[in-house]
Design a protein around this motif. Structure first.
Motif, PDB file in Angstrom:
ATOM      1  N   HIS A  36      18.620  22.801  17.103  1.00 20.56           N
ATOM      2  CA  HIS A  36      17.864  22.529  18.322  1.00 20.56           C
ATOM      3  C   HIS A  36      18.718  21.728  19.311  1.00 20.56           C
ATOM      4  O   HIS A  36      18.679  21.969  20.523  1.00 20.56           O
ATOM      5  N   GLN A  37      19.505  20.799  18.785  1.00 22.76           N
ATOM      6  CA  GLN A  37      20.376  20.002  19.655  1.00 22.76           C
ATOM      7  C   GLN A  37      21.396  20.882  20.365  1.00 22.76           C
ATOM      8  O   GLN A  37      21.614  20.754  21.573  1.00 22.76           O
ATOM      9  N   LEU A  38      22.026  21.790  19.625  1.00 22.35           N
ATOM     10  CA  LEU A  38      23.075  22.641  20.181  1.00 22.35           C
ATOM     11  C   LEU A  38      22.532  23.679  21.158  1.00 22.35           C
ATOM     12  O   LEU A  38      23.126  23.923  22.211  1.00 22.35           O
ATOM     13  N   LEU A  39      21.423  24.304  20.796  1.00 22.66           N
ATOM     14  CA  LEU A  39      20.922  25.426  21.577  1.00 22.66           C
ATOM     15  C   LEU A  39      19.986  25.012  22.705  1.00 22.66           C
ATOM     16  O   LEU A  39      19.907  25.696  23.728  1.00 22.66           O
ATOM     17  N   VAL A  40      19.265  23.915  22.504  1.00 23.04           N
ATOM     18  CA  VAL A  40      18.229  23.553  23.476  1.00 23.04           C
ATOM     19  C   VAL A  40      18.531  22.229  24.178  1.00 23.04           C
ATOM     20  O   VAL A  40      18.653  22.181  25.398  1.00 23.04           O
ATOM     21  N   ARG A  41      18.685  21.155  23.410  1.00 24.99           N
ATOM     22  CA  ARG A  41      18.783  19.844  24.039  1.00 24.99           C
ATOM     23  C   ARG A  41      20.049  19.707  24.885  1.00 24.99           C
ATOM     24  O   ARG A  41      19.994  19.219  26.018  1.00 24.99           O
ATOM     25  N   TRP A  42      21.204  20.138  24.357  1.00 29.56           N
ATOM     26  CA  TRP A  42      22.436  20.031  25.130  1.00 29.56           C
ATOM     27  C   TRP A  42      22.532  21.099  26.209  1.00 29.56           C
ATOM     28  O   TRP A  42      23.443  21.084  27.038  1.00 29.56           O
ATOM     29  N   ASN A  43      21.603  22.043  26.218  1.00 29.12           N
ATOM     30  CA  ASN A  43      21.549  23.064  27.258  1.00 29.12           C
ATOM     31  C   ASN A  43      20.326  22.897  28.149  1.00 29.12           C
ATOM     32  O   ASN A  43      19.902  23.841  28.818  1.00 29.12           O
ATOM     33  N   ASP A  44      19.774  21.708  28.159  1.00 20.83           N
ATOM     34  CA  ASP A  44      18.598  21.440  28.993  1.00 20.83           C
ATOM     35  C   ASP A  44      19.062  21.183  30.422  1.00 20.83           C
ATOM     36  O   ASP A  44      19.086  20.051  30.902  1.00 20.83           O
ATOM     37  N   THR A 354      31.315  24.178  33.647  1.00 19.48           N
ATOM     38  CA  THR A 354      31.183  22.797  33.191  1.00 19.48           C
ATOM     39  C   THR A 354      32.003  21.885  34.099  1.00 19.48           C
ATOM     40  O   THR A 354      32.893  22.343  34.825  1.00 19.48           O
ATOM     41  N   ALA A 355      31.713  20.597  34.053  1.00 17.86           N
ATOM     42  CA  ALA A 355      32.484  19.615  34.811  1.00 17.86           C
ATOM     43  C   ALA A 355      32.442  18.289  34.079  1.00 17.86           C
ATOM     44  O   ALA A 355      31.457  17.953  33.419  1.00 17.86           O
ATOM     45  N   PRO A 369      27.410  21.661  30.399  1.00 16.82           N
ATOM     46  CA  PRO A 369      27.060  22.720  31.340  1.00 16.82           C
ATOM     47  C   PRO A 369      26.477  22.179  32.645  1.00 16.82           C
ATOM     48  O   PRO A 369      25.767  21.171  32.652  1.00 16.82           O
ATOM     49  N   LEU A 370      26.789  22.875  33.740  1.00 19.31           N
ATOM     50  CA  LEU A 370      26.241  22.540  35.046  1.00 19.31           C
ATOM     51  C   LEU A 370      24.790  23.015  35.147  1.00 19.31           C
ATOM     52  O   LEU A 370      24.266  23.656  34.222  1.00 19.31           O
ATOM     53  N   ALA A 371      24.162  22.748  36.260  1.00 20.38           N
ATOM     54  CA  ALA A 371      22.751  23.104  36.461  1.00 20.38           C
ATOM     55  C   ALA A 371      22.521  24.598  36.255  1.00 20.38           C
ATOM     56  O   ALA A 371      23.292  25.435  36.737  1.00 20.38           O
ATOM     57  N   ASN A 372      21.481  24.915  35.502  1.00 22.57           N
ATOM     58  CA  ASN A 372      21.050  26.298  35.248  1.00 22.57           C
ATOM     59  C   ASN A 372      22.106  27.139  34.528  1.00 22.57           C
ATOM     60  O   ASN A 372      22.129  28.364  34.638  1.00 22.57           O
ATOM     61  N   THR A 465      29.703  17.136  24.755  1.00 23.72           N
ATOM     62  CA  THR A 465      30.659  17.769  25.657  1.00 23.72           C
ATOM     63  C   THR A 465      31.544  18.718  24.855  1.00 23.72           C
ATOM     64  O   THR A 465      31.572  18.681  23.617  1.00 23.72           O
ATOM     65  N   LEU A 466      32.281  19.566  25.572  1.00 23.41           N
ATOM     66  CA  LEU A 466      33.103  20.592  24.933  1.00 23.41           C
ATOM     67  C   LEU A 466      34.579  20.226  25.008  1.00 23.41           C
ATOM     68  O   LEU A 466      35.056  19.718  26.020  1.00 23.41           O
ATOM     69  N   GLU A 467      35.299  20.514  23.920  1.00 20.78           N
ATOM     70  CA  GLU A 467      36.751  20.341  23.889  1.00 20.78           C
ATOM     71  C   GLU A 467      37.404  21.716  23.852  1.00 20.78           C
ATOM     72  O   GLU A 467      37.057  22.556  23.022  1.00 20.78           O
ATOM     73  N   PHE A 468      38.361  21.948  24.762  1.00 23.38           N
ATOM     74  CA  PHE A 468      39.073  23.220  24.831  1.00 23.38           C
ATOM     75  C   PHE A 468      40.193  23.244  23.805  1.00 23.38           C
ATOM     76  O   PHE A 468      40.984  22.306  23.709  1.00 23.38           O
ATOM     77  N   LEU A 469      40.290  24.342  23.028  1.00 20.76           N
ATOM     78  CA  LEU A 469      41.287  24.433  21.952  1.00 20.76           C
ATOM     79  C   LEU A 469      42.283  25.570  22.135  1.00 20.76           C
ATOM     80  O   LEU A 469      43.230  25.675  21.370  1.00 20.76           O
ATOM     81  N   GLY A 470      42.065  26.450  23.126  1.00 23.93           N
ATOM     82  CA  GLY A 470      42.986  27.560  23.315  1.00 23.93           C
ATOM     83  C   GLY A 470      42.262  28.880  23.462  1.00 23.93           C
ATOM     84  O   GLY A 470      41.066  28.937  23.746  1.00 23.93           O
TER      85      GLY A 470
END
Length: 508
Positions: A36-44, A354-355, A369-372, A465-470
């Protein structure tokens, strides 16, 4: 991390006991709370955005509010909002009389300067979609893009006309005296409004792994969602108008996030090509024109910092196009005058997804993620992976492009159905159609929601937040530009005497 791993193991064992017939690879790792955290809360990220018009329509409103304010400048000319609006209107009326309207694509091949901003606004005002082409591109690439986009008109300049030869598109040279005379007789009034949120705004071509560049189709609703998203993050707290660099070429989607700033009354400063190629010149140019906002790639920014960029005055910097390393991140985080944002997003998701403000963050991060916008980190079976585990980044929401022009097969491969639309608490994705009361963008419901698979390898950090790996494929970034190595290989293999070719990106 260890506590999370214990919870994952417990979830896996409980599922194995309750469903012993399930294959090990199909057993879940994520407990319900983390899922729920990954799919919903962090994407709210849901935010209602009243539709106040497309970019050109909001620019018109701004021109009526601040007609005498600076709108655009280059080294040879400058235009106020009223002047830019009048010139764009005259060209827009001329274009509309020649059949330009919704879904009609108009090619654009111009040198950097005030005229290219006039041309973009004119095409949009006429109702059409602009297709930017860099005059520095090889003729073969320009010819392919002109044919592929199906443009009947190509806005250009007399000295570039030869680049557009051999195509069915009619070249329209904006510096031709006959055209200028014709435009002078056109109305300076705003054209009637015919643009809907779901109409095409632009088509930008990116590198293709098969050797064919692919045109990404982006709608007005997505562009205006980007404007609102950046206004609430990168430009949060800004009062009054800023001087914003237009550094990226129009054929590079980073230009879009700068162009849209005229809708909020900011002035566009078109960086000349000579300054783009010489960091010392660019540094001086930033000071000369008192720029407040600069966009550039990390590799460009490193050189600018060595030249003393923003040594004694405040500067907002949007850095993107490639990964920011830890050394540069630490330098930016400690810089007393630069307020830097790391922005990330593929062309297929309307520039930025993202920013993250660099200041105050101890390590490189893409942010959230940014708005919407919705972001998922998935495994090869399109299942969410736990926090800290690498996976492929998938993007959904208001920024997702319509697809690739004339490439239904590739569109179907890269734009896939969203498997999480039925998640409890999941937010609907947004379409561009305005509601009857001019409220946000009407929901299309969950059934048609799509995700864009980026090919970028990332992982969730514990702070959301997201970390870029390649990359998970052979695409590389060079000074911010996407390059498919397969495209170069295809070109080499087309040469006589070459049977197979392999291209590598070397960093030594």
């Amino acid at each position: 991390t260890i506590a999370r791993m214990v919870e994952h193991l417990t979830t896996l064992l409980e599922a194995a006991v309750s469903s012993p017939e399930t294959r090990v690879g199909d057993l879940p790792l994520l407990p319900a709370s983390e899922r729920h955290q990954l799919l919903v809360r962090w994407n709210d990220t849901r935010r209602a955005l009243p539709w106040g018009g497309a970019l050109h329509e909001r620019f018109e409103a701004q021109a009526s509010l601040s007609p005498d304010a600076l709108a655009v400048l280059d080294d040879a000319a400058s235009l106020s909002f009223a002047q830019l609006n009048r010139r764009a209107n005259q060209l827009a009326h001329w274009l509309r009389a020649r059949g330009v309207g919704p879904e009609v694509r108009v090619a654009l091949c111009l040198e950097r300067g005030v005229d290219m901003v006039v041309a973009v606004l004119a095409i949009l005002k006429a109702g059409g979609a602009y297709v930017p082409m860099d005059p520095a591109y090889p003729r073969e690439r320009l010819a392919f893009m002109l044919q592929d986009c199906g443009a009947r008109l190509a806005l250009s300049q007399l000295h570039l006309r030869a680049l557009l030869g051999g195509s069915s598109a009619e070249p329209v040279c904006l510096d031709d005296s006959l055209l200028l005379d014709s435009l002078s007789r056109e109305s300076e009034a705003n054209p009637s409004r015919i643009t809907a949120p779901e109409h095409l705004a632009y088509v930008i071509y990116t590198s293709g792994s098969t050797g064919r560049p692919k045109g990404v189709m982006v709608q007005h609703a997505s562009v205006m969602n980007l404007r609102a998203a950046l206004a609430s993050t990168v430009y949060a707290g800004v009062e009054g108008s800023l001087r914003v660099s237009l550094n990226a070429p129009l054929a590079f989607d980073a230009s879009v996030k700068q162009l849209i700033q005229v809708a909020d009354g900011h002035a566009l400063c078109v960086v000349p090509q000579a300054a783009r190629e010489d960091v010392s010149l660019l540094n001086s140019w930033v000071e000369k024109h008192h720029l407040d906002v600069l966009d550039c790639s990390p590799s460009h920014l490193r050189l600018l910092l060595e030249e003393g960029l923003a040594a004694n005055r405040q500067l907002r910097v949007l850095v993107g196009g490639e990964a920011v390393d830890e050394v540069l991140w630490a330098k930016l985080s400690a810089h007393p005058f630069i307020h830097c944002f790391n922005v990330y997003g593929p062309t297929e998701c309307t520039v930025d997804t993202t920013a993250r403000a660099v200041r105050g963050a101890s390590r490189p991060s893409l942010g959230g993620p940014l708005a919407n916008v919705r972001v998922y980190v998935l495994d090869e079976h399109l299942r969410p992976v736990p926090i800290g585990v690498p996976g492929e980044l998938f993007i959904g929401g208001a920024g997702v492009a319509r697809g690739y022009l004339h490439r239904p097969d590739l569109t179907a491969e890269r734009f896939v159905p969203d498997p999480f639309v039925a998640e409890p608490g999941a937010q609907p994705h947004l379409s561009g159609a305005p509601a009857a009361d001019e409220a946000p963008h009407a929901d299309v419901g969950l059934a048609g929601a799509r995700l864009y698979r980026t090919g970028d390898k990332v992982r969730w950090l514990p702070d959301g937040t997201l970390e870029f790996l390649g990359r998970i494929d052979f695409q590389v970034k060079l000074r911010g530009f996407r390059i498919e190595l397969g495209e170069i290989e295809s070109a080499l293999e087309a040469l006589p005497g070459v049977r197979r070719a392999v291209v590598l990106a070397r960093e030594d």
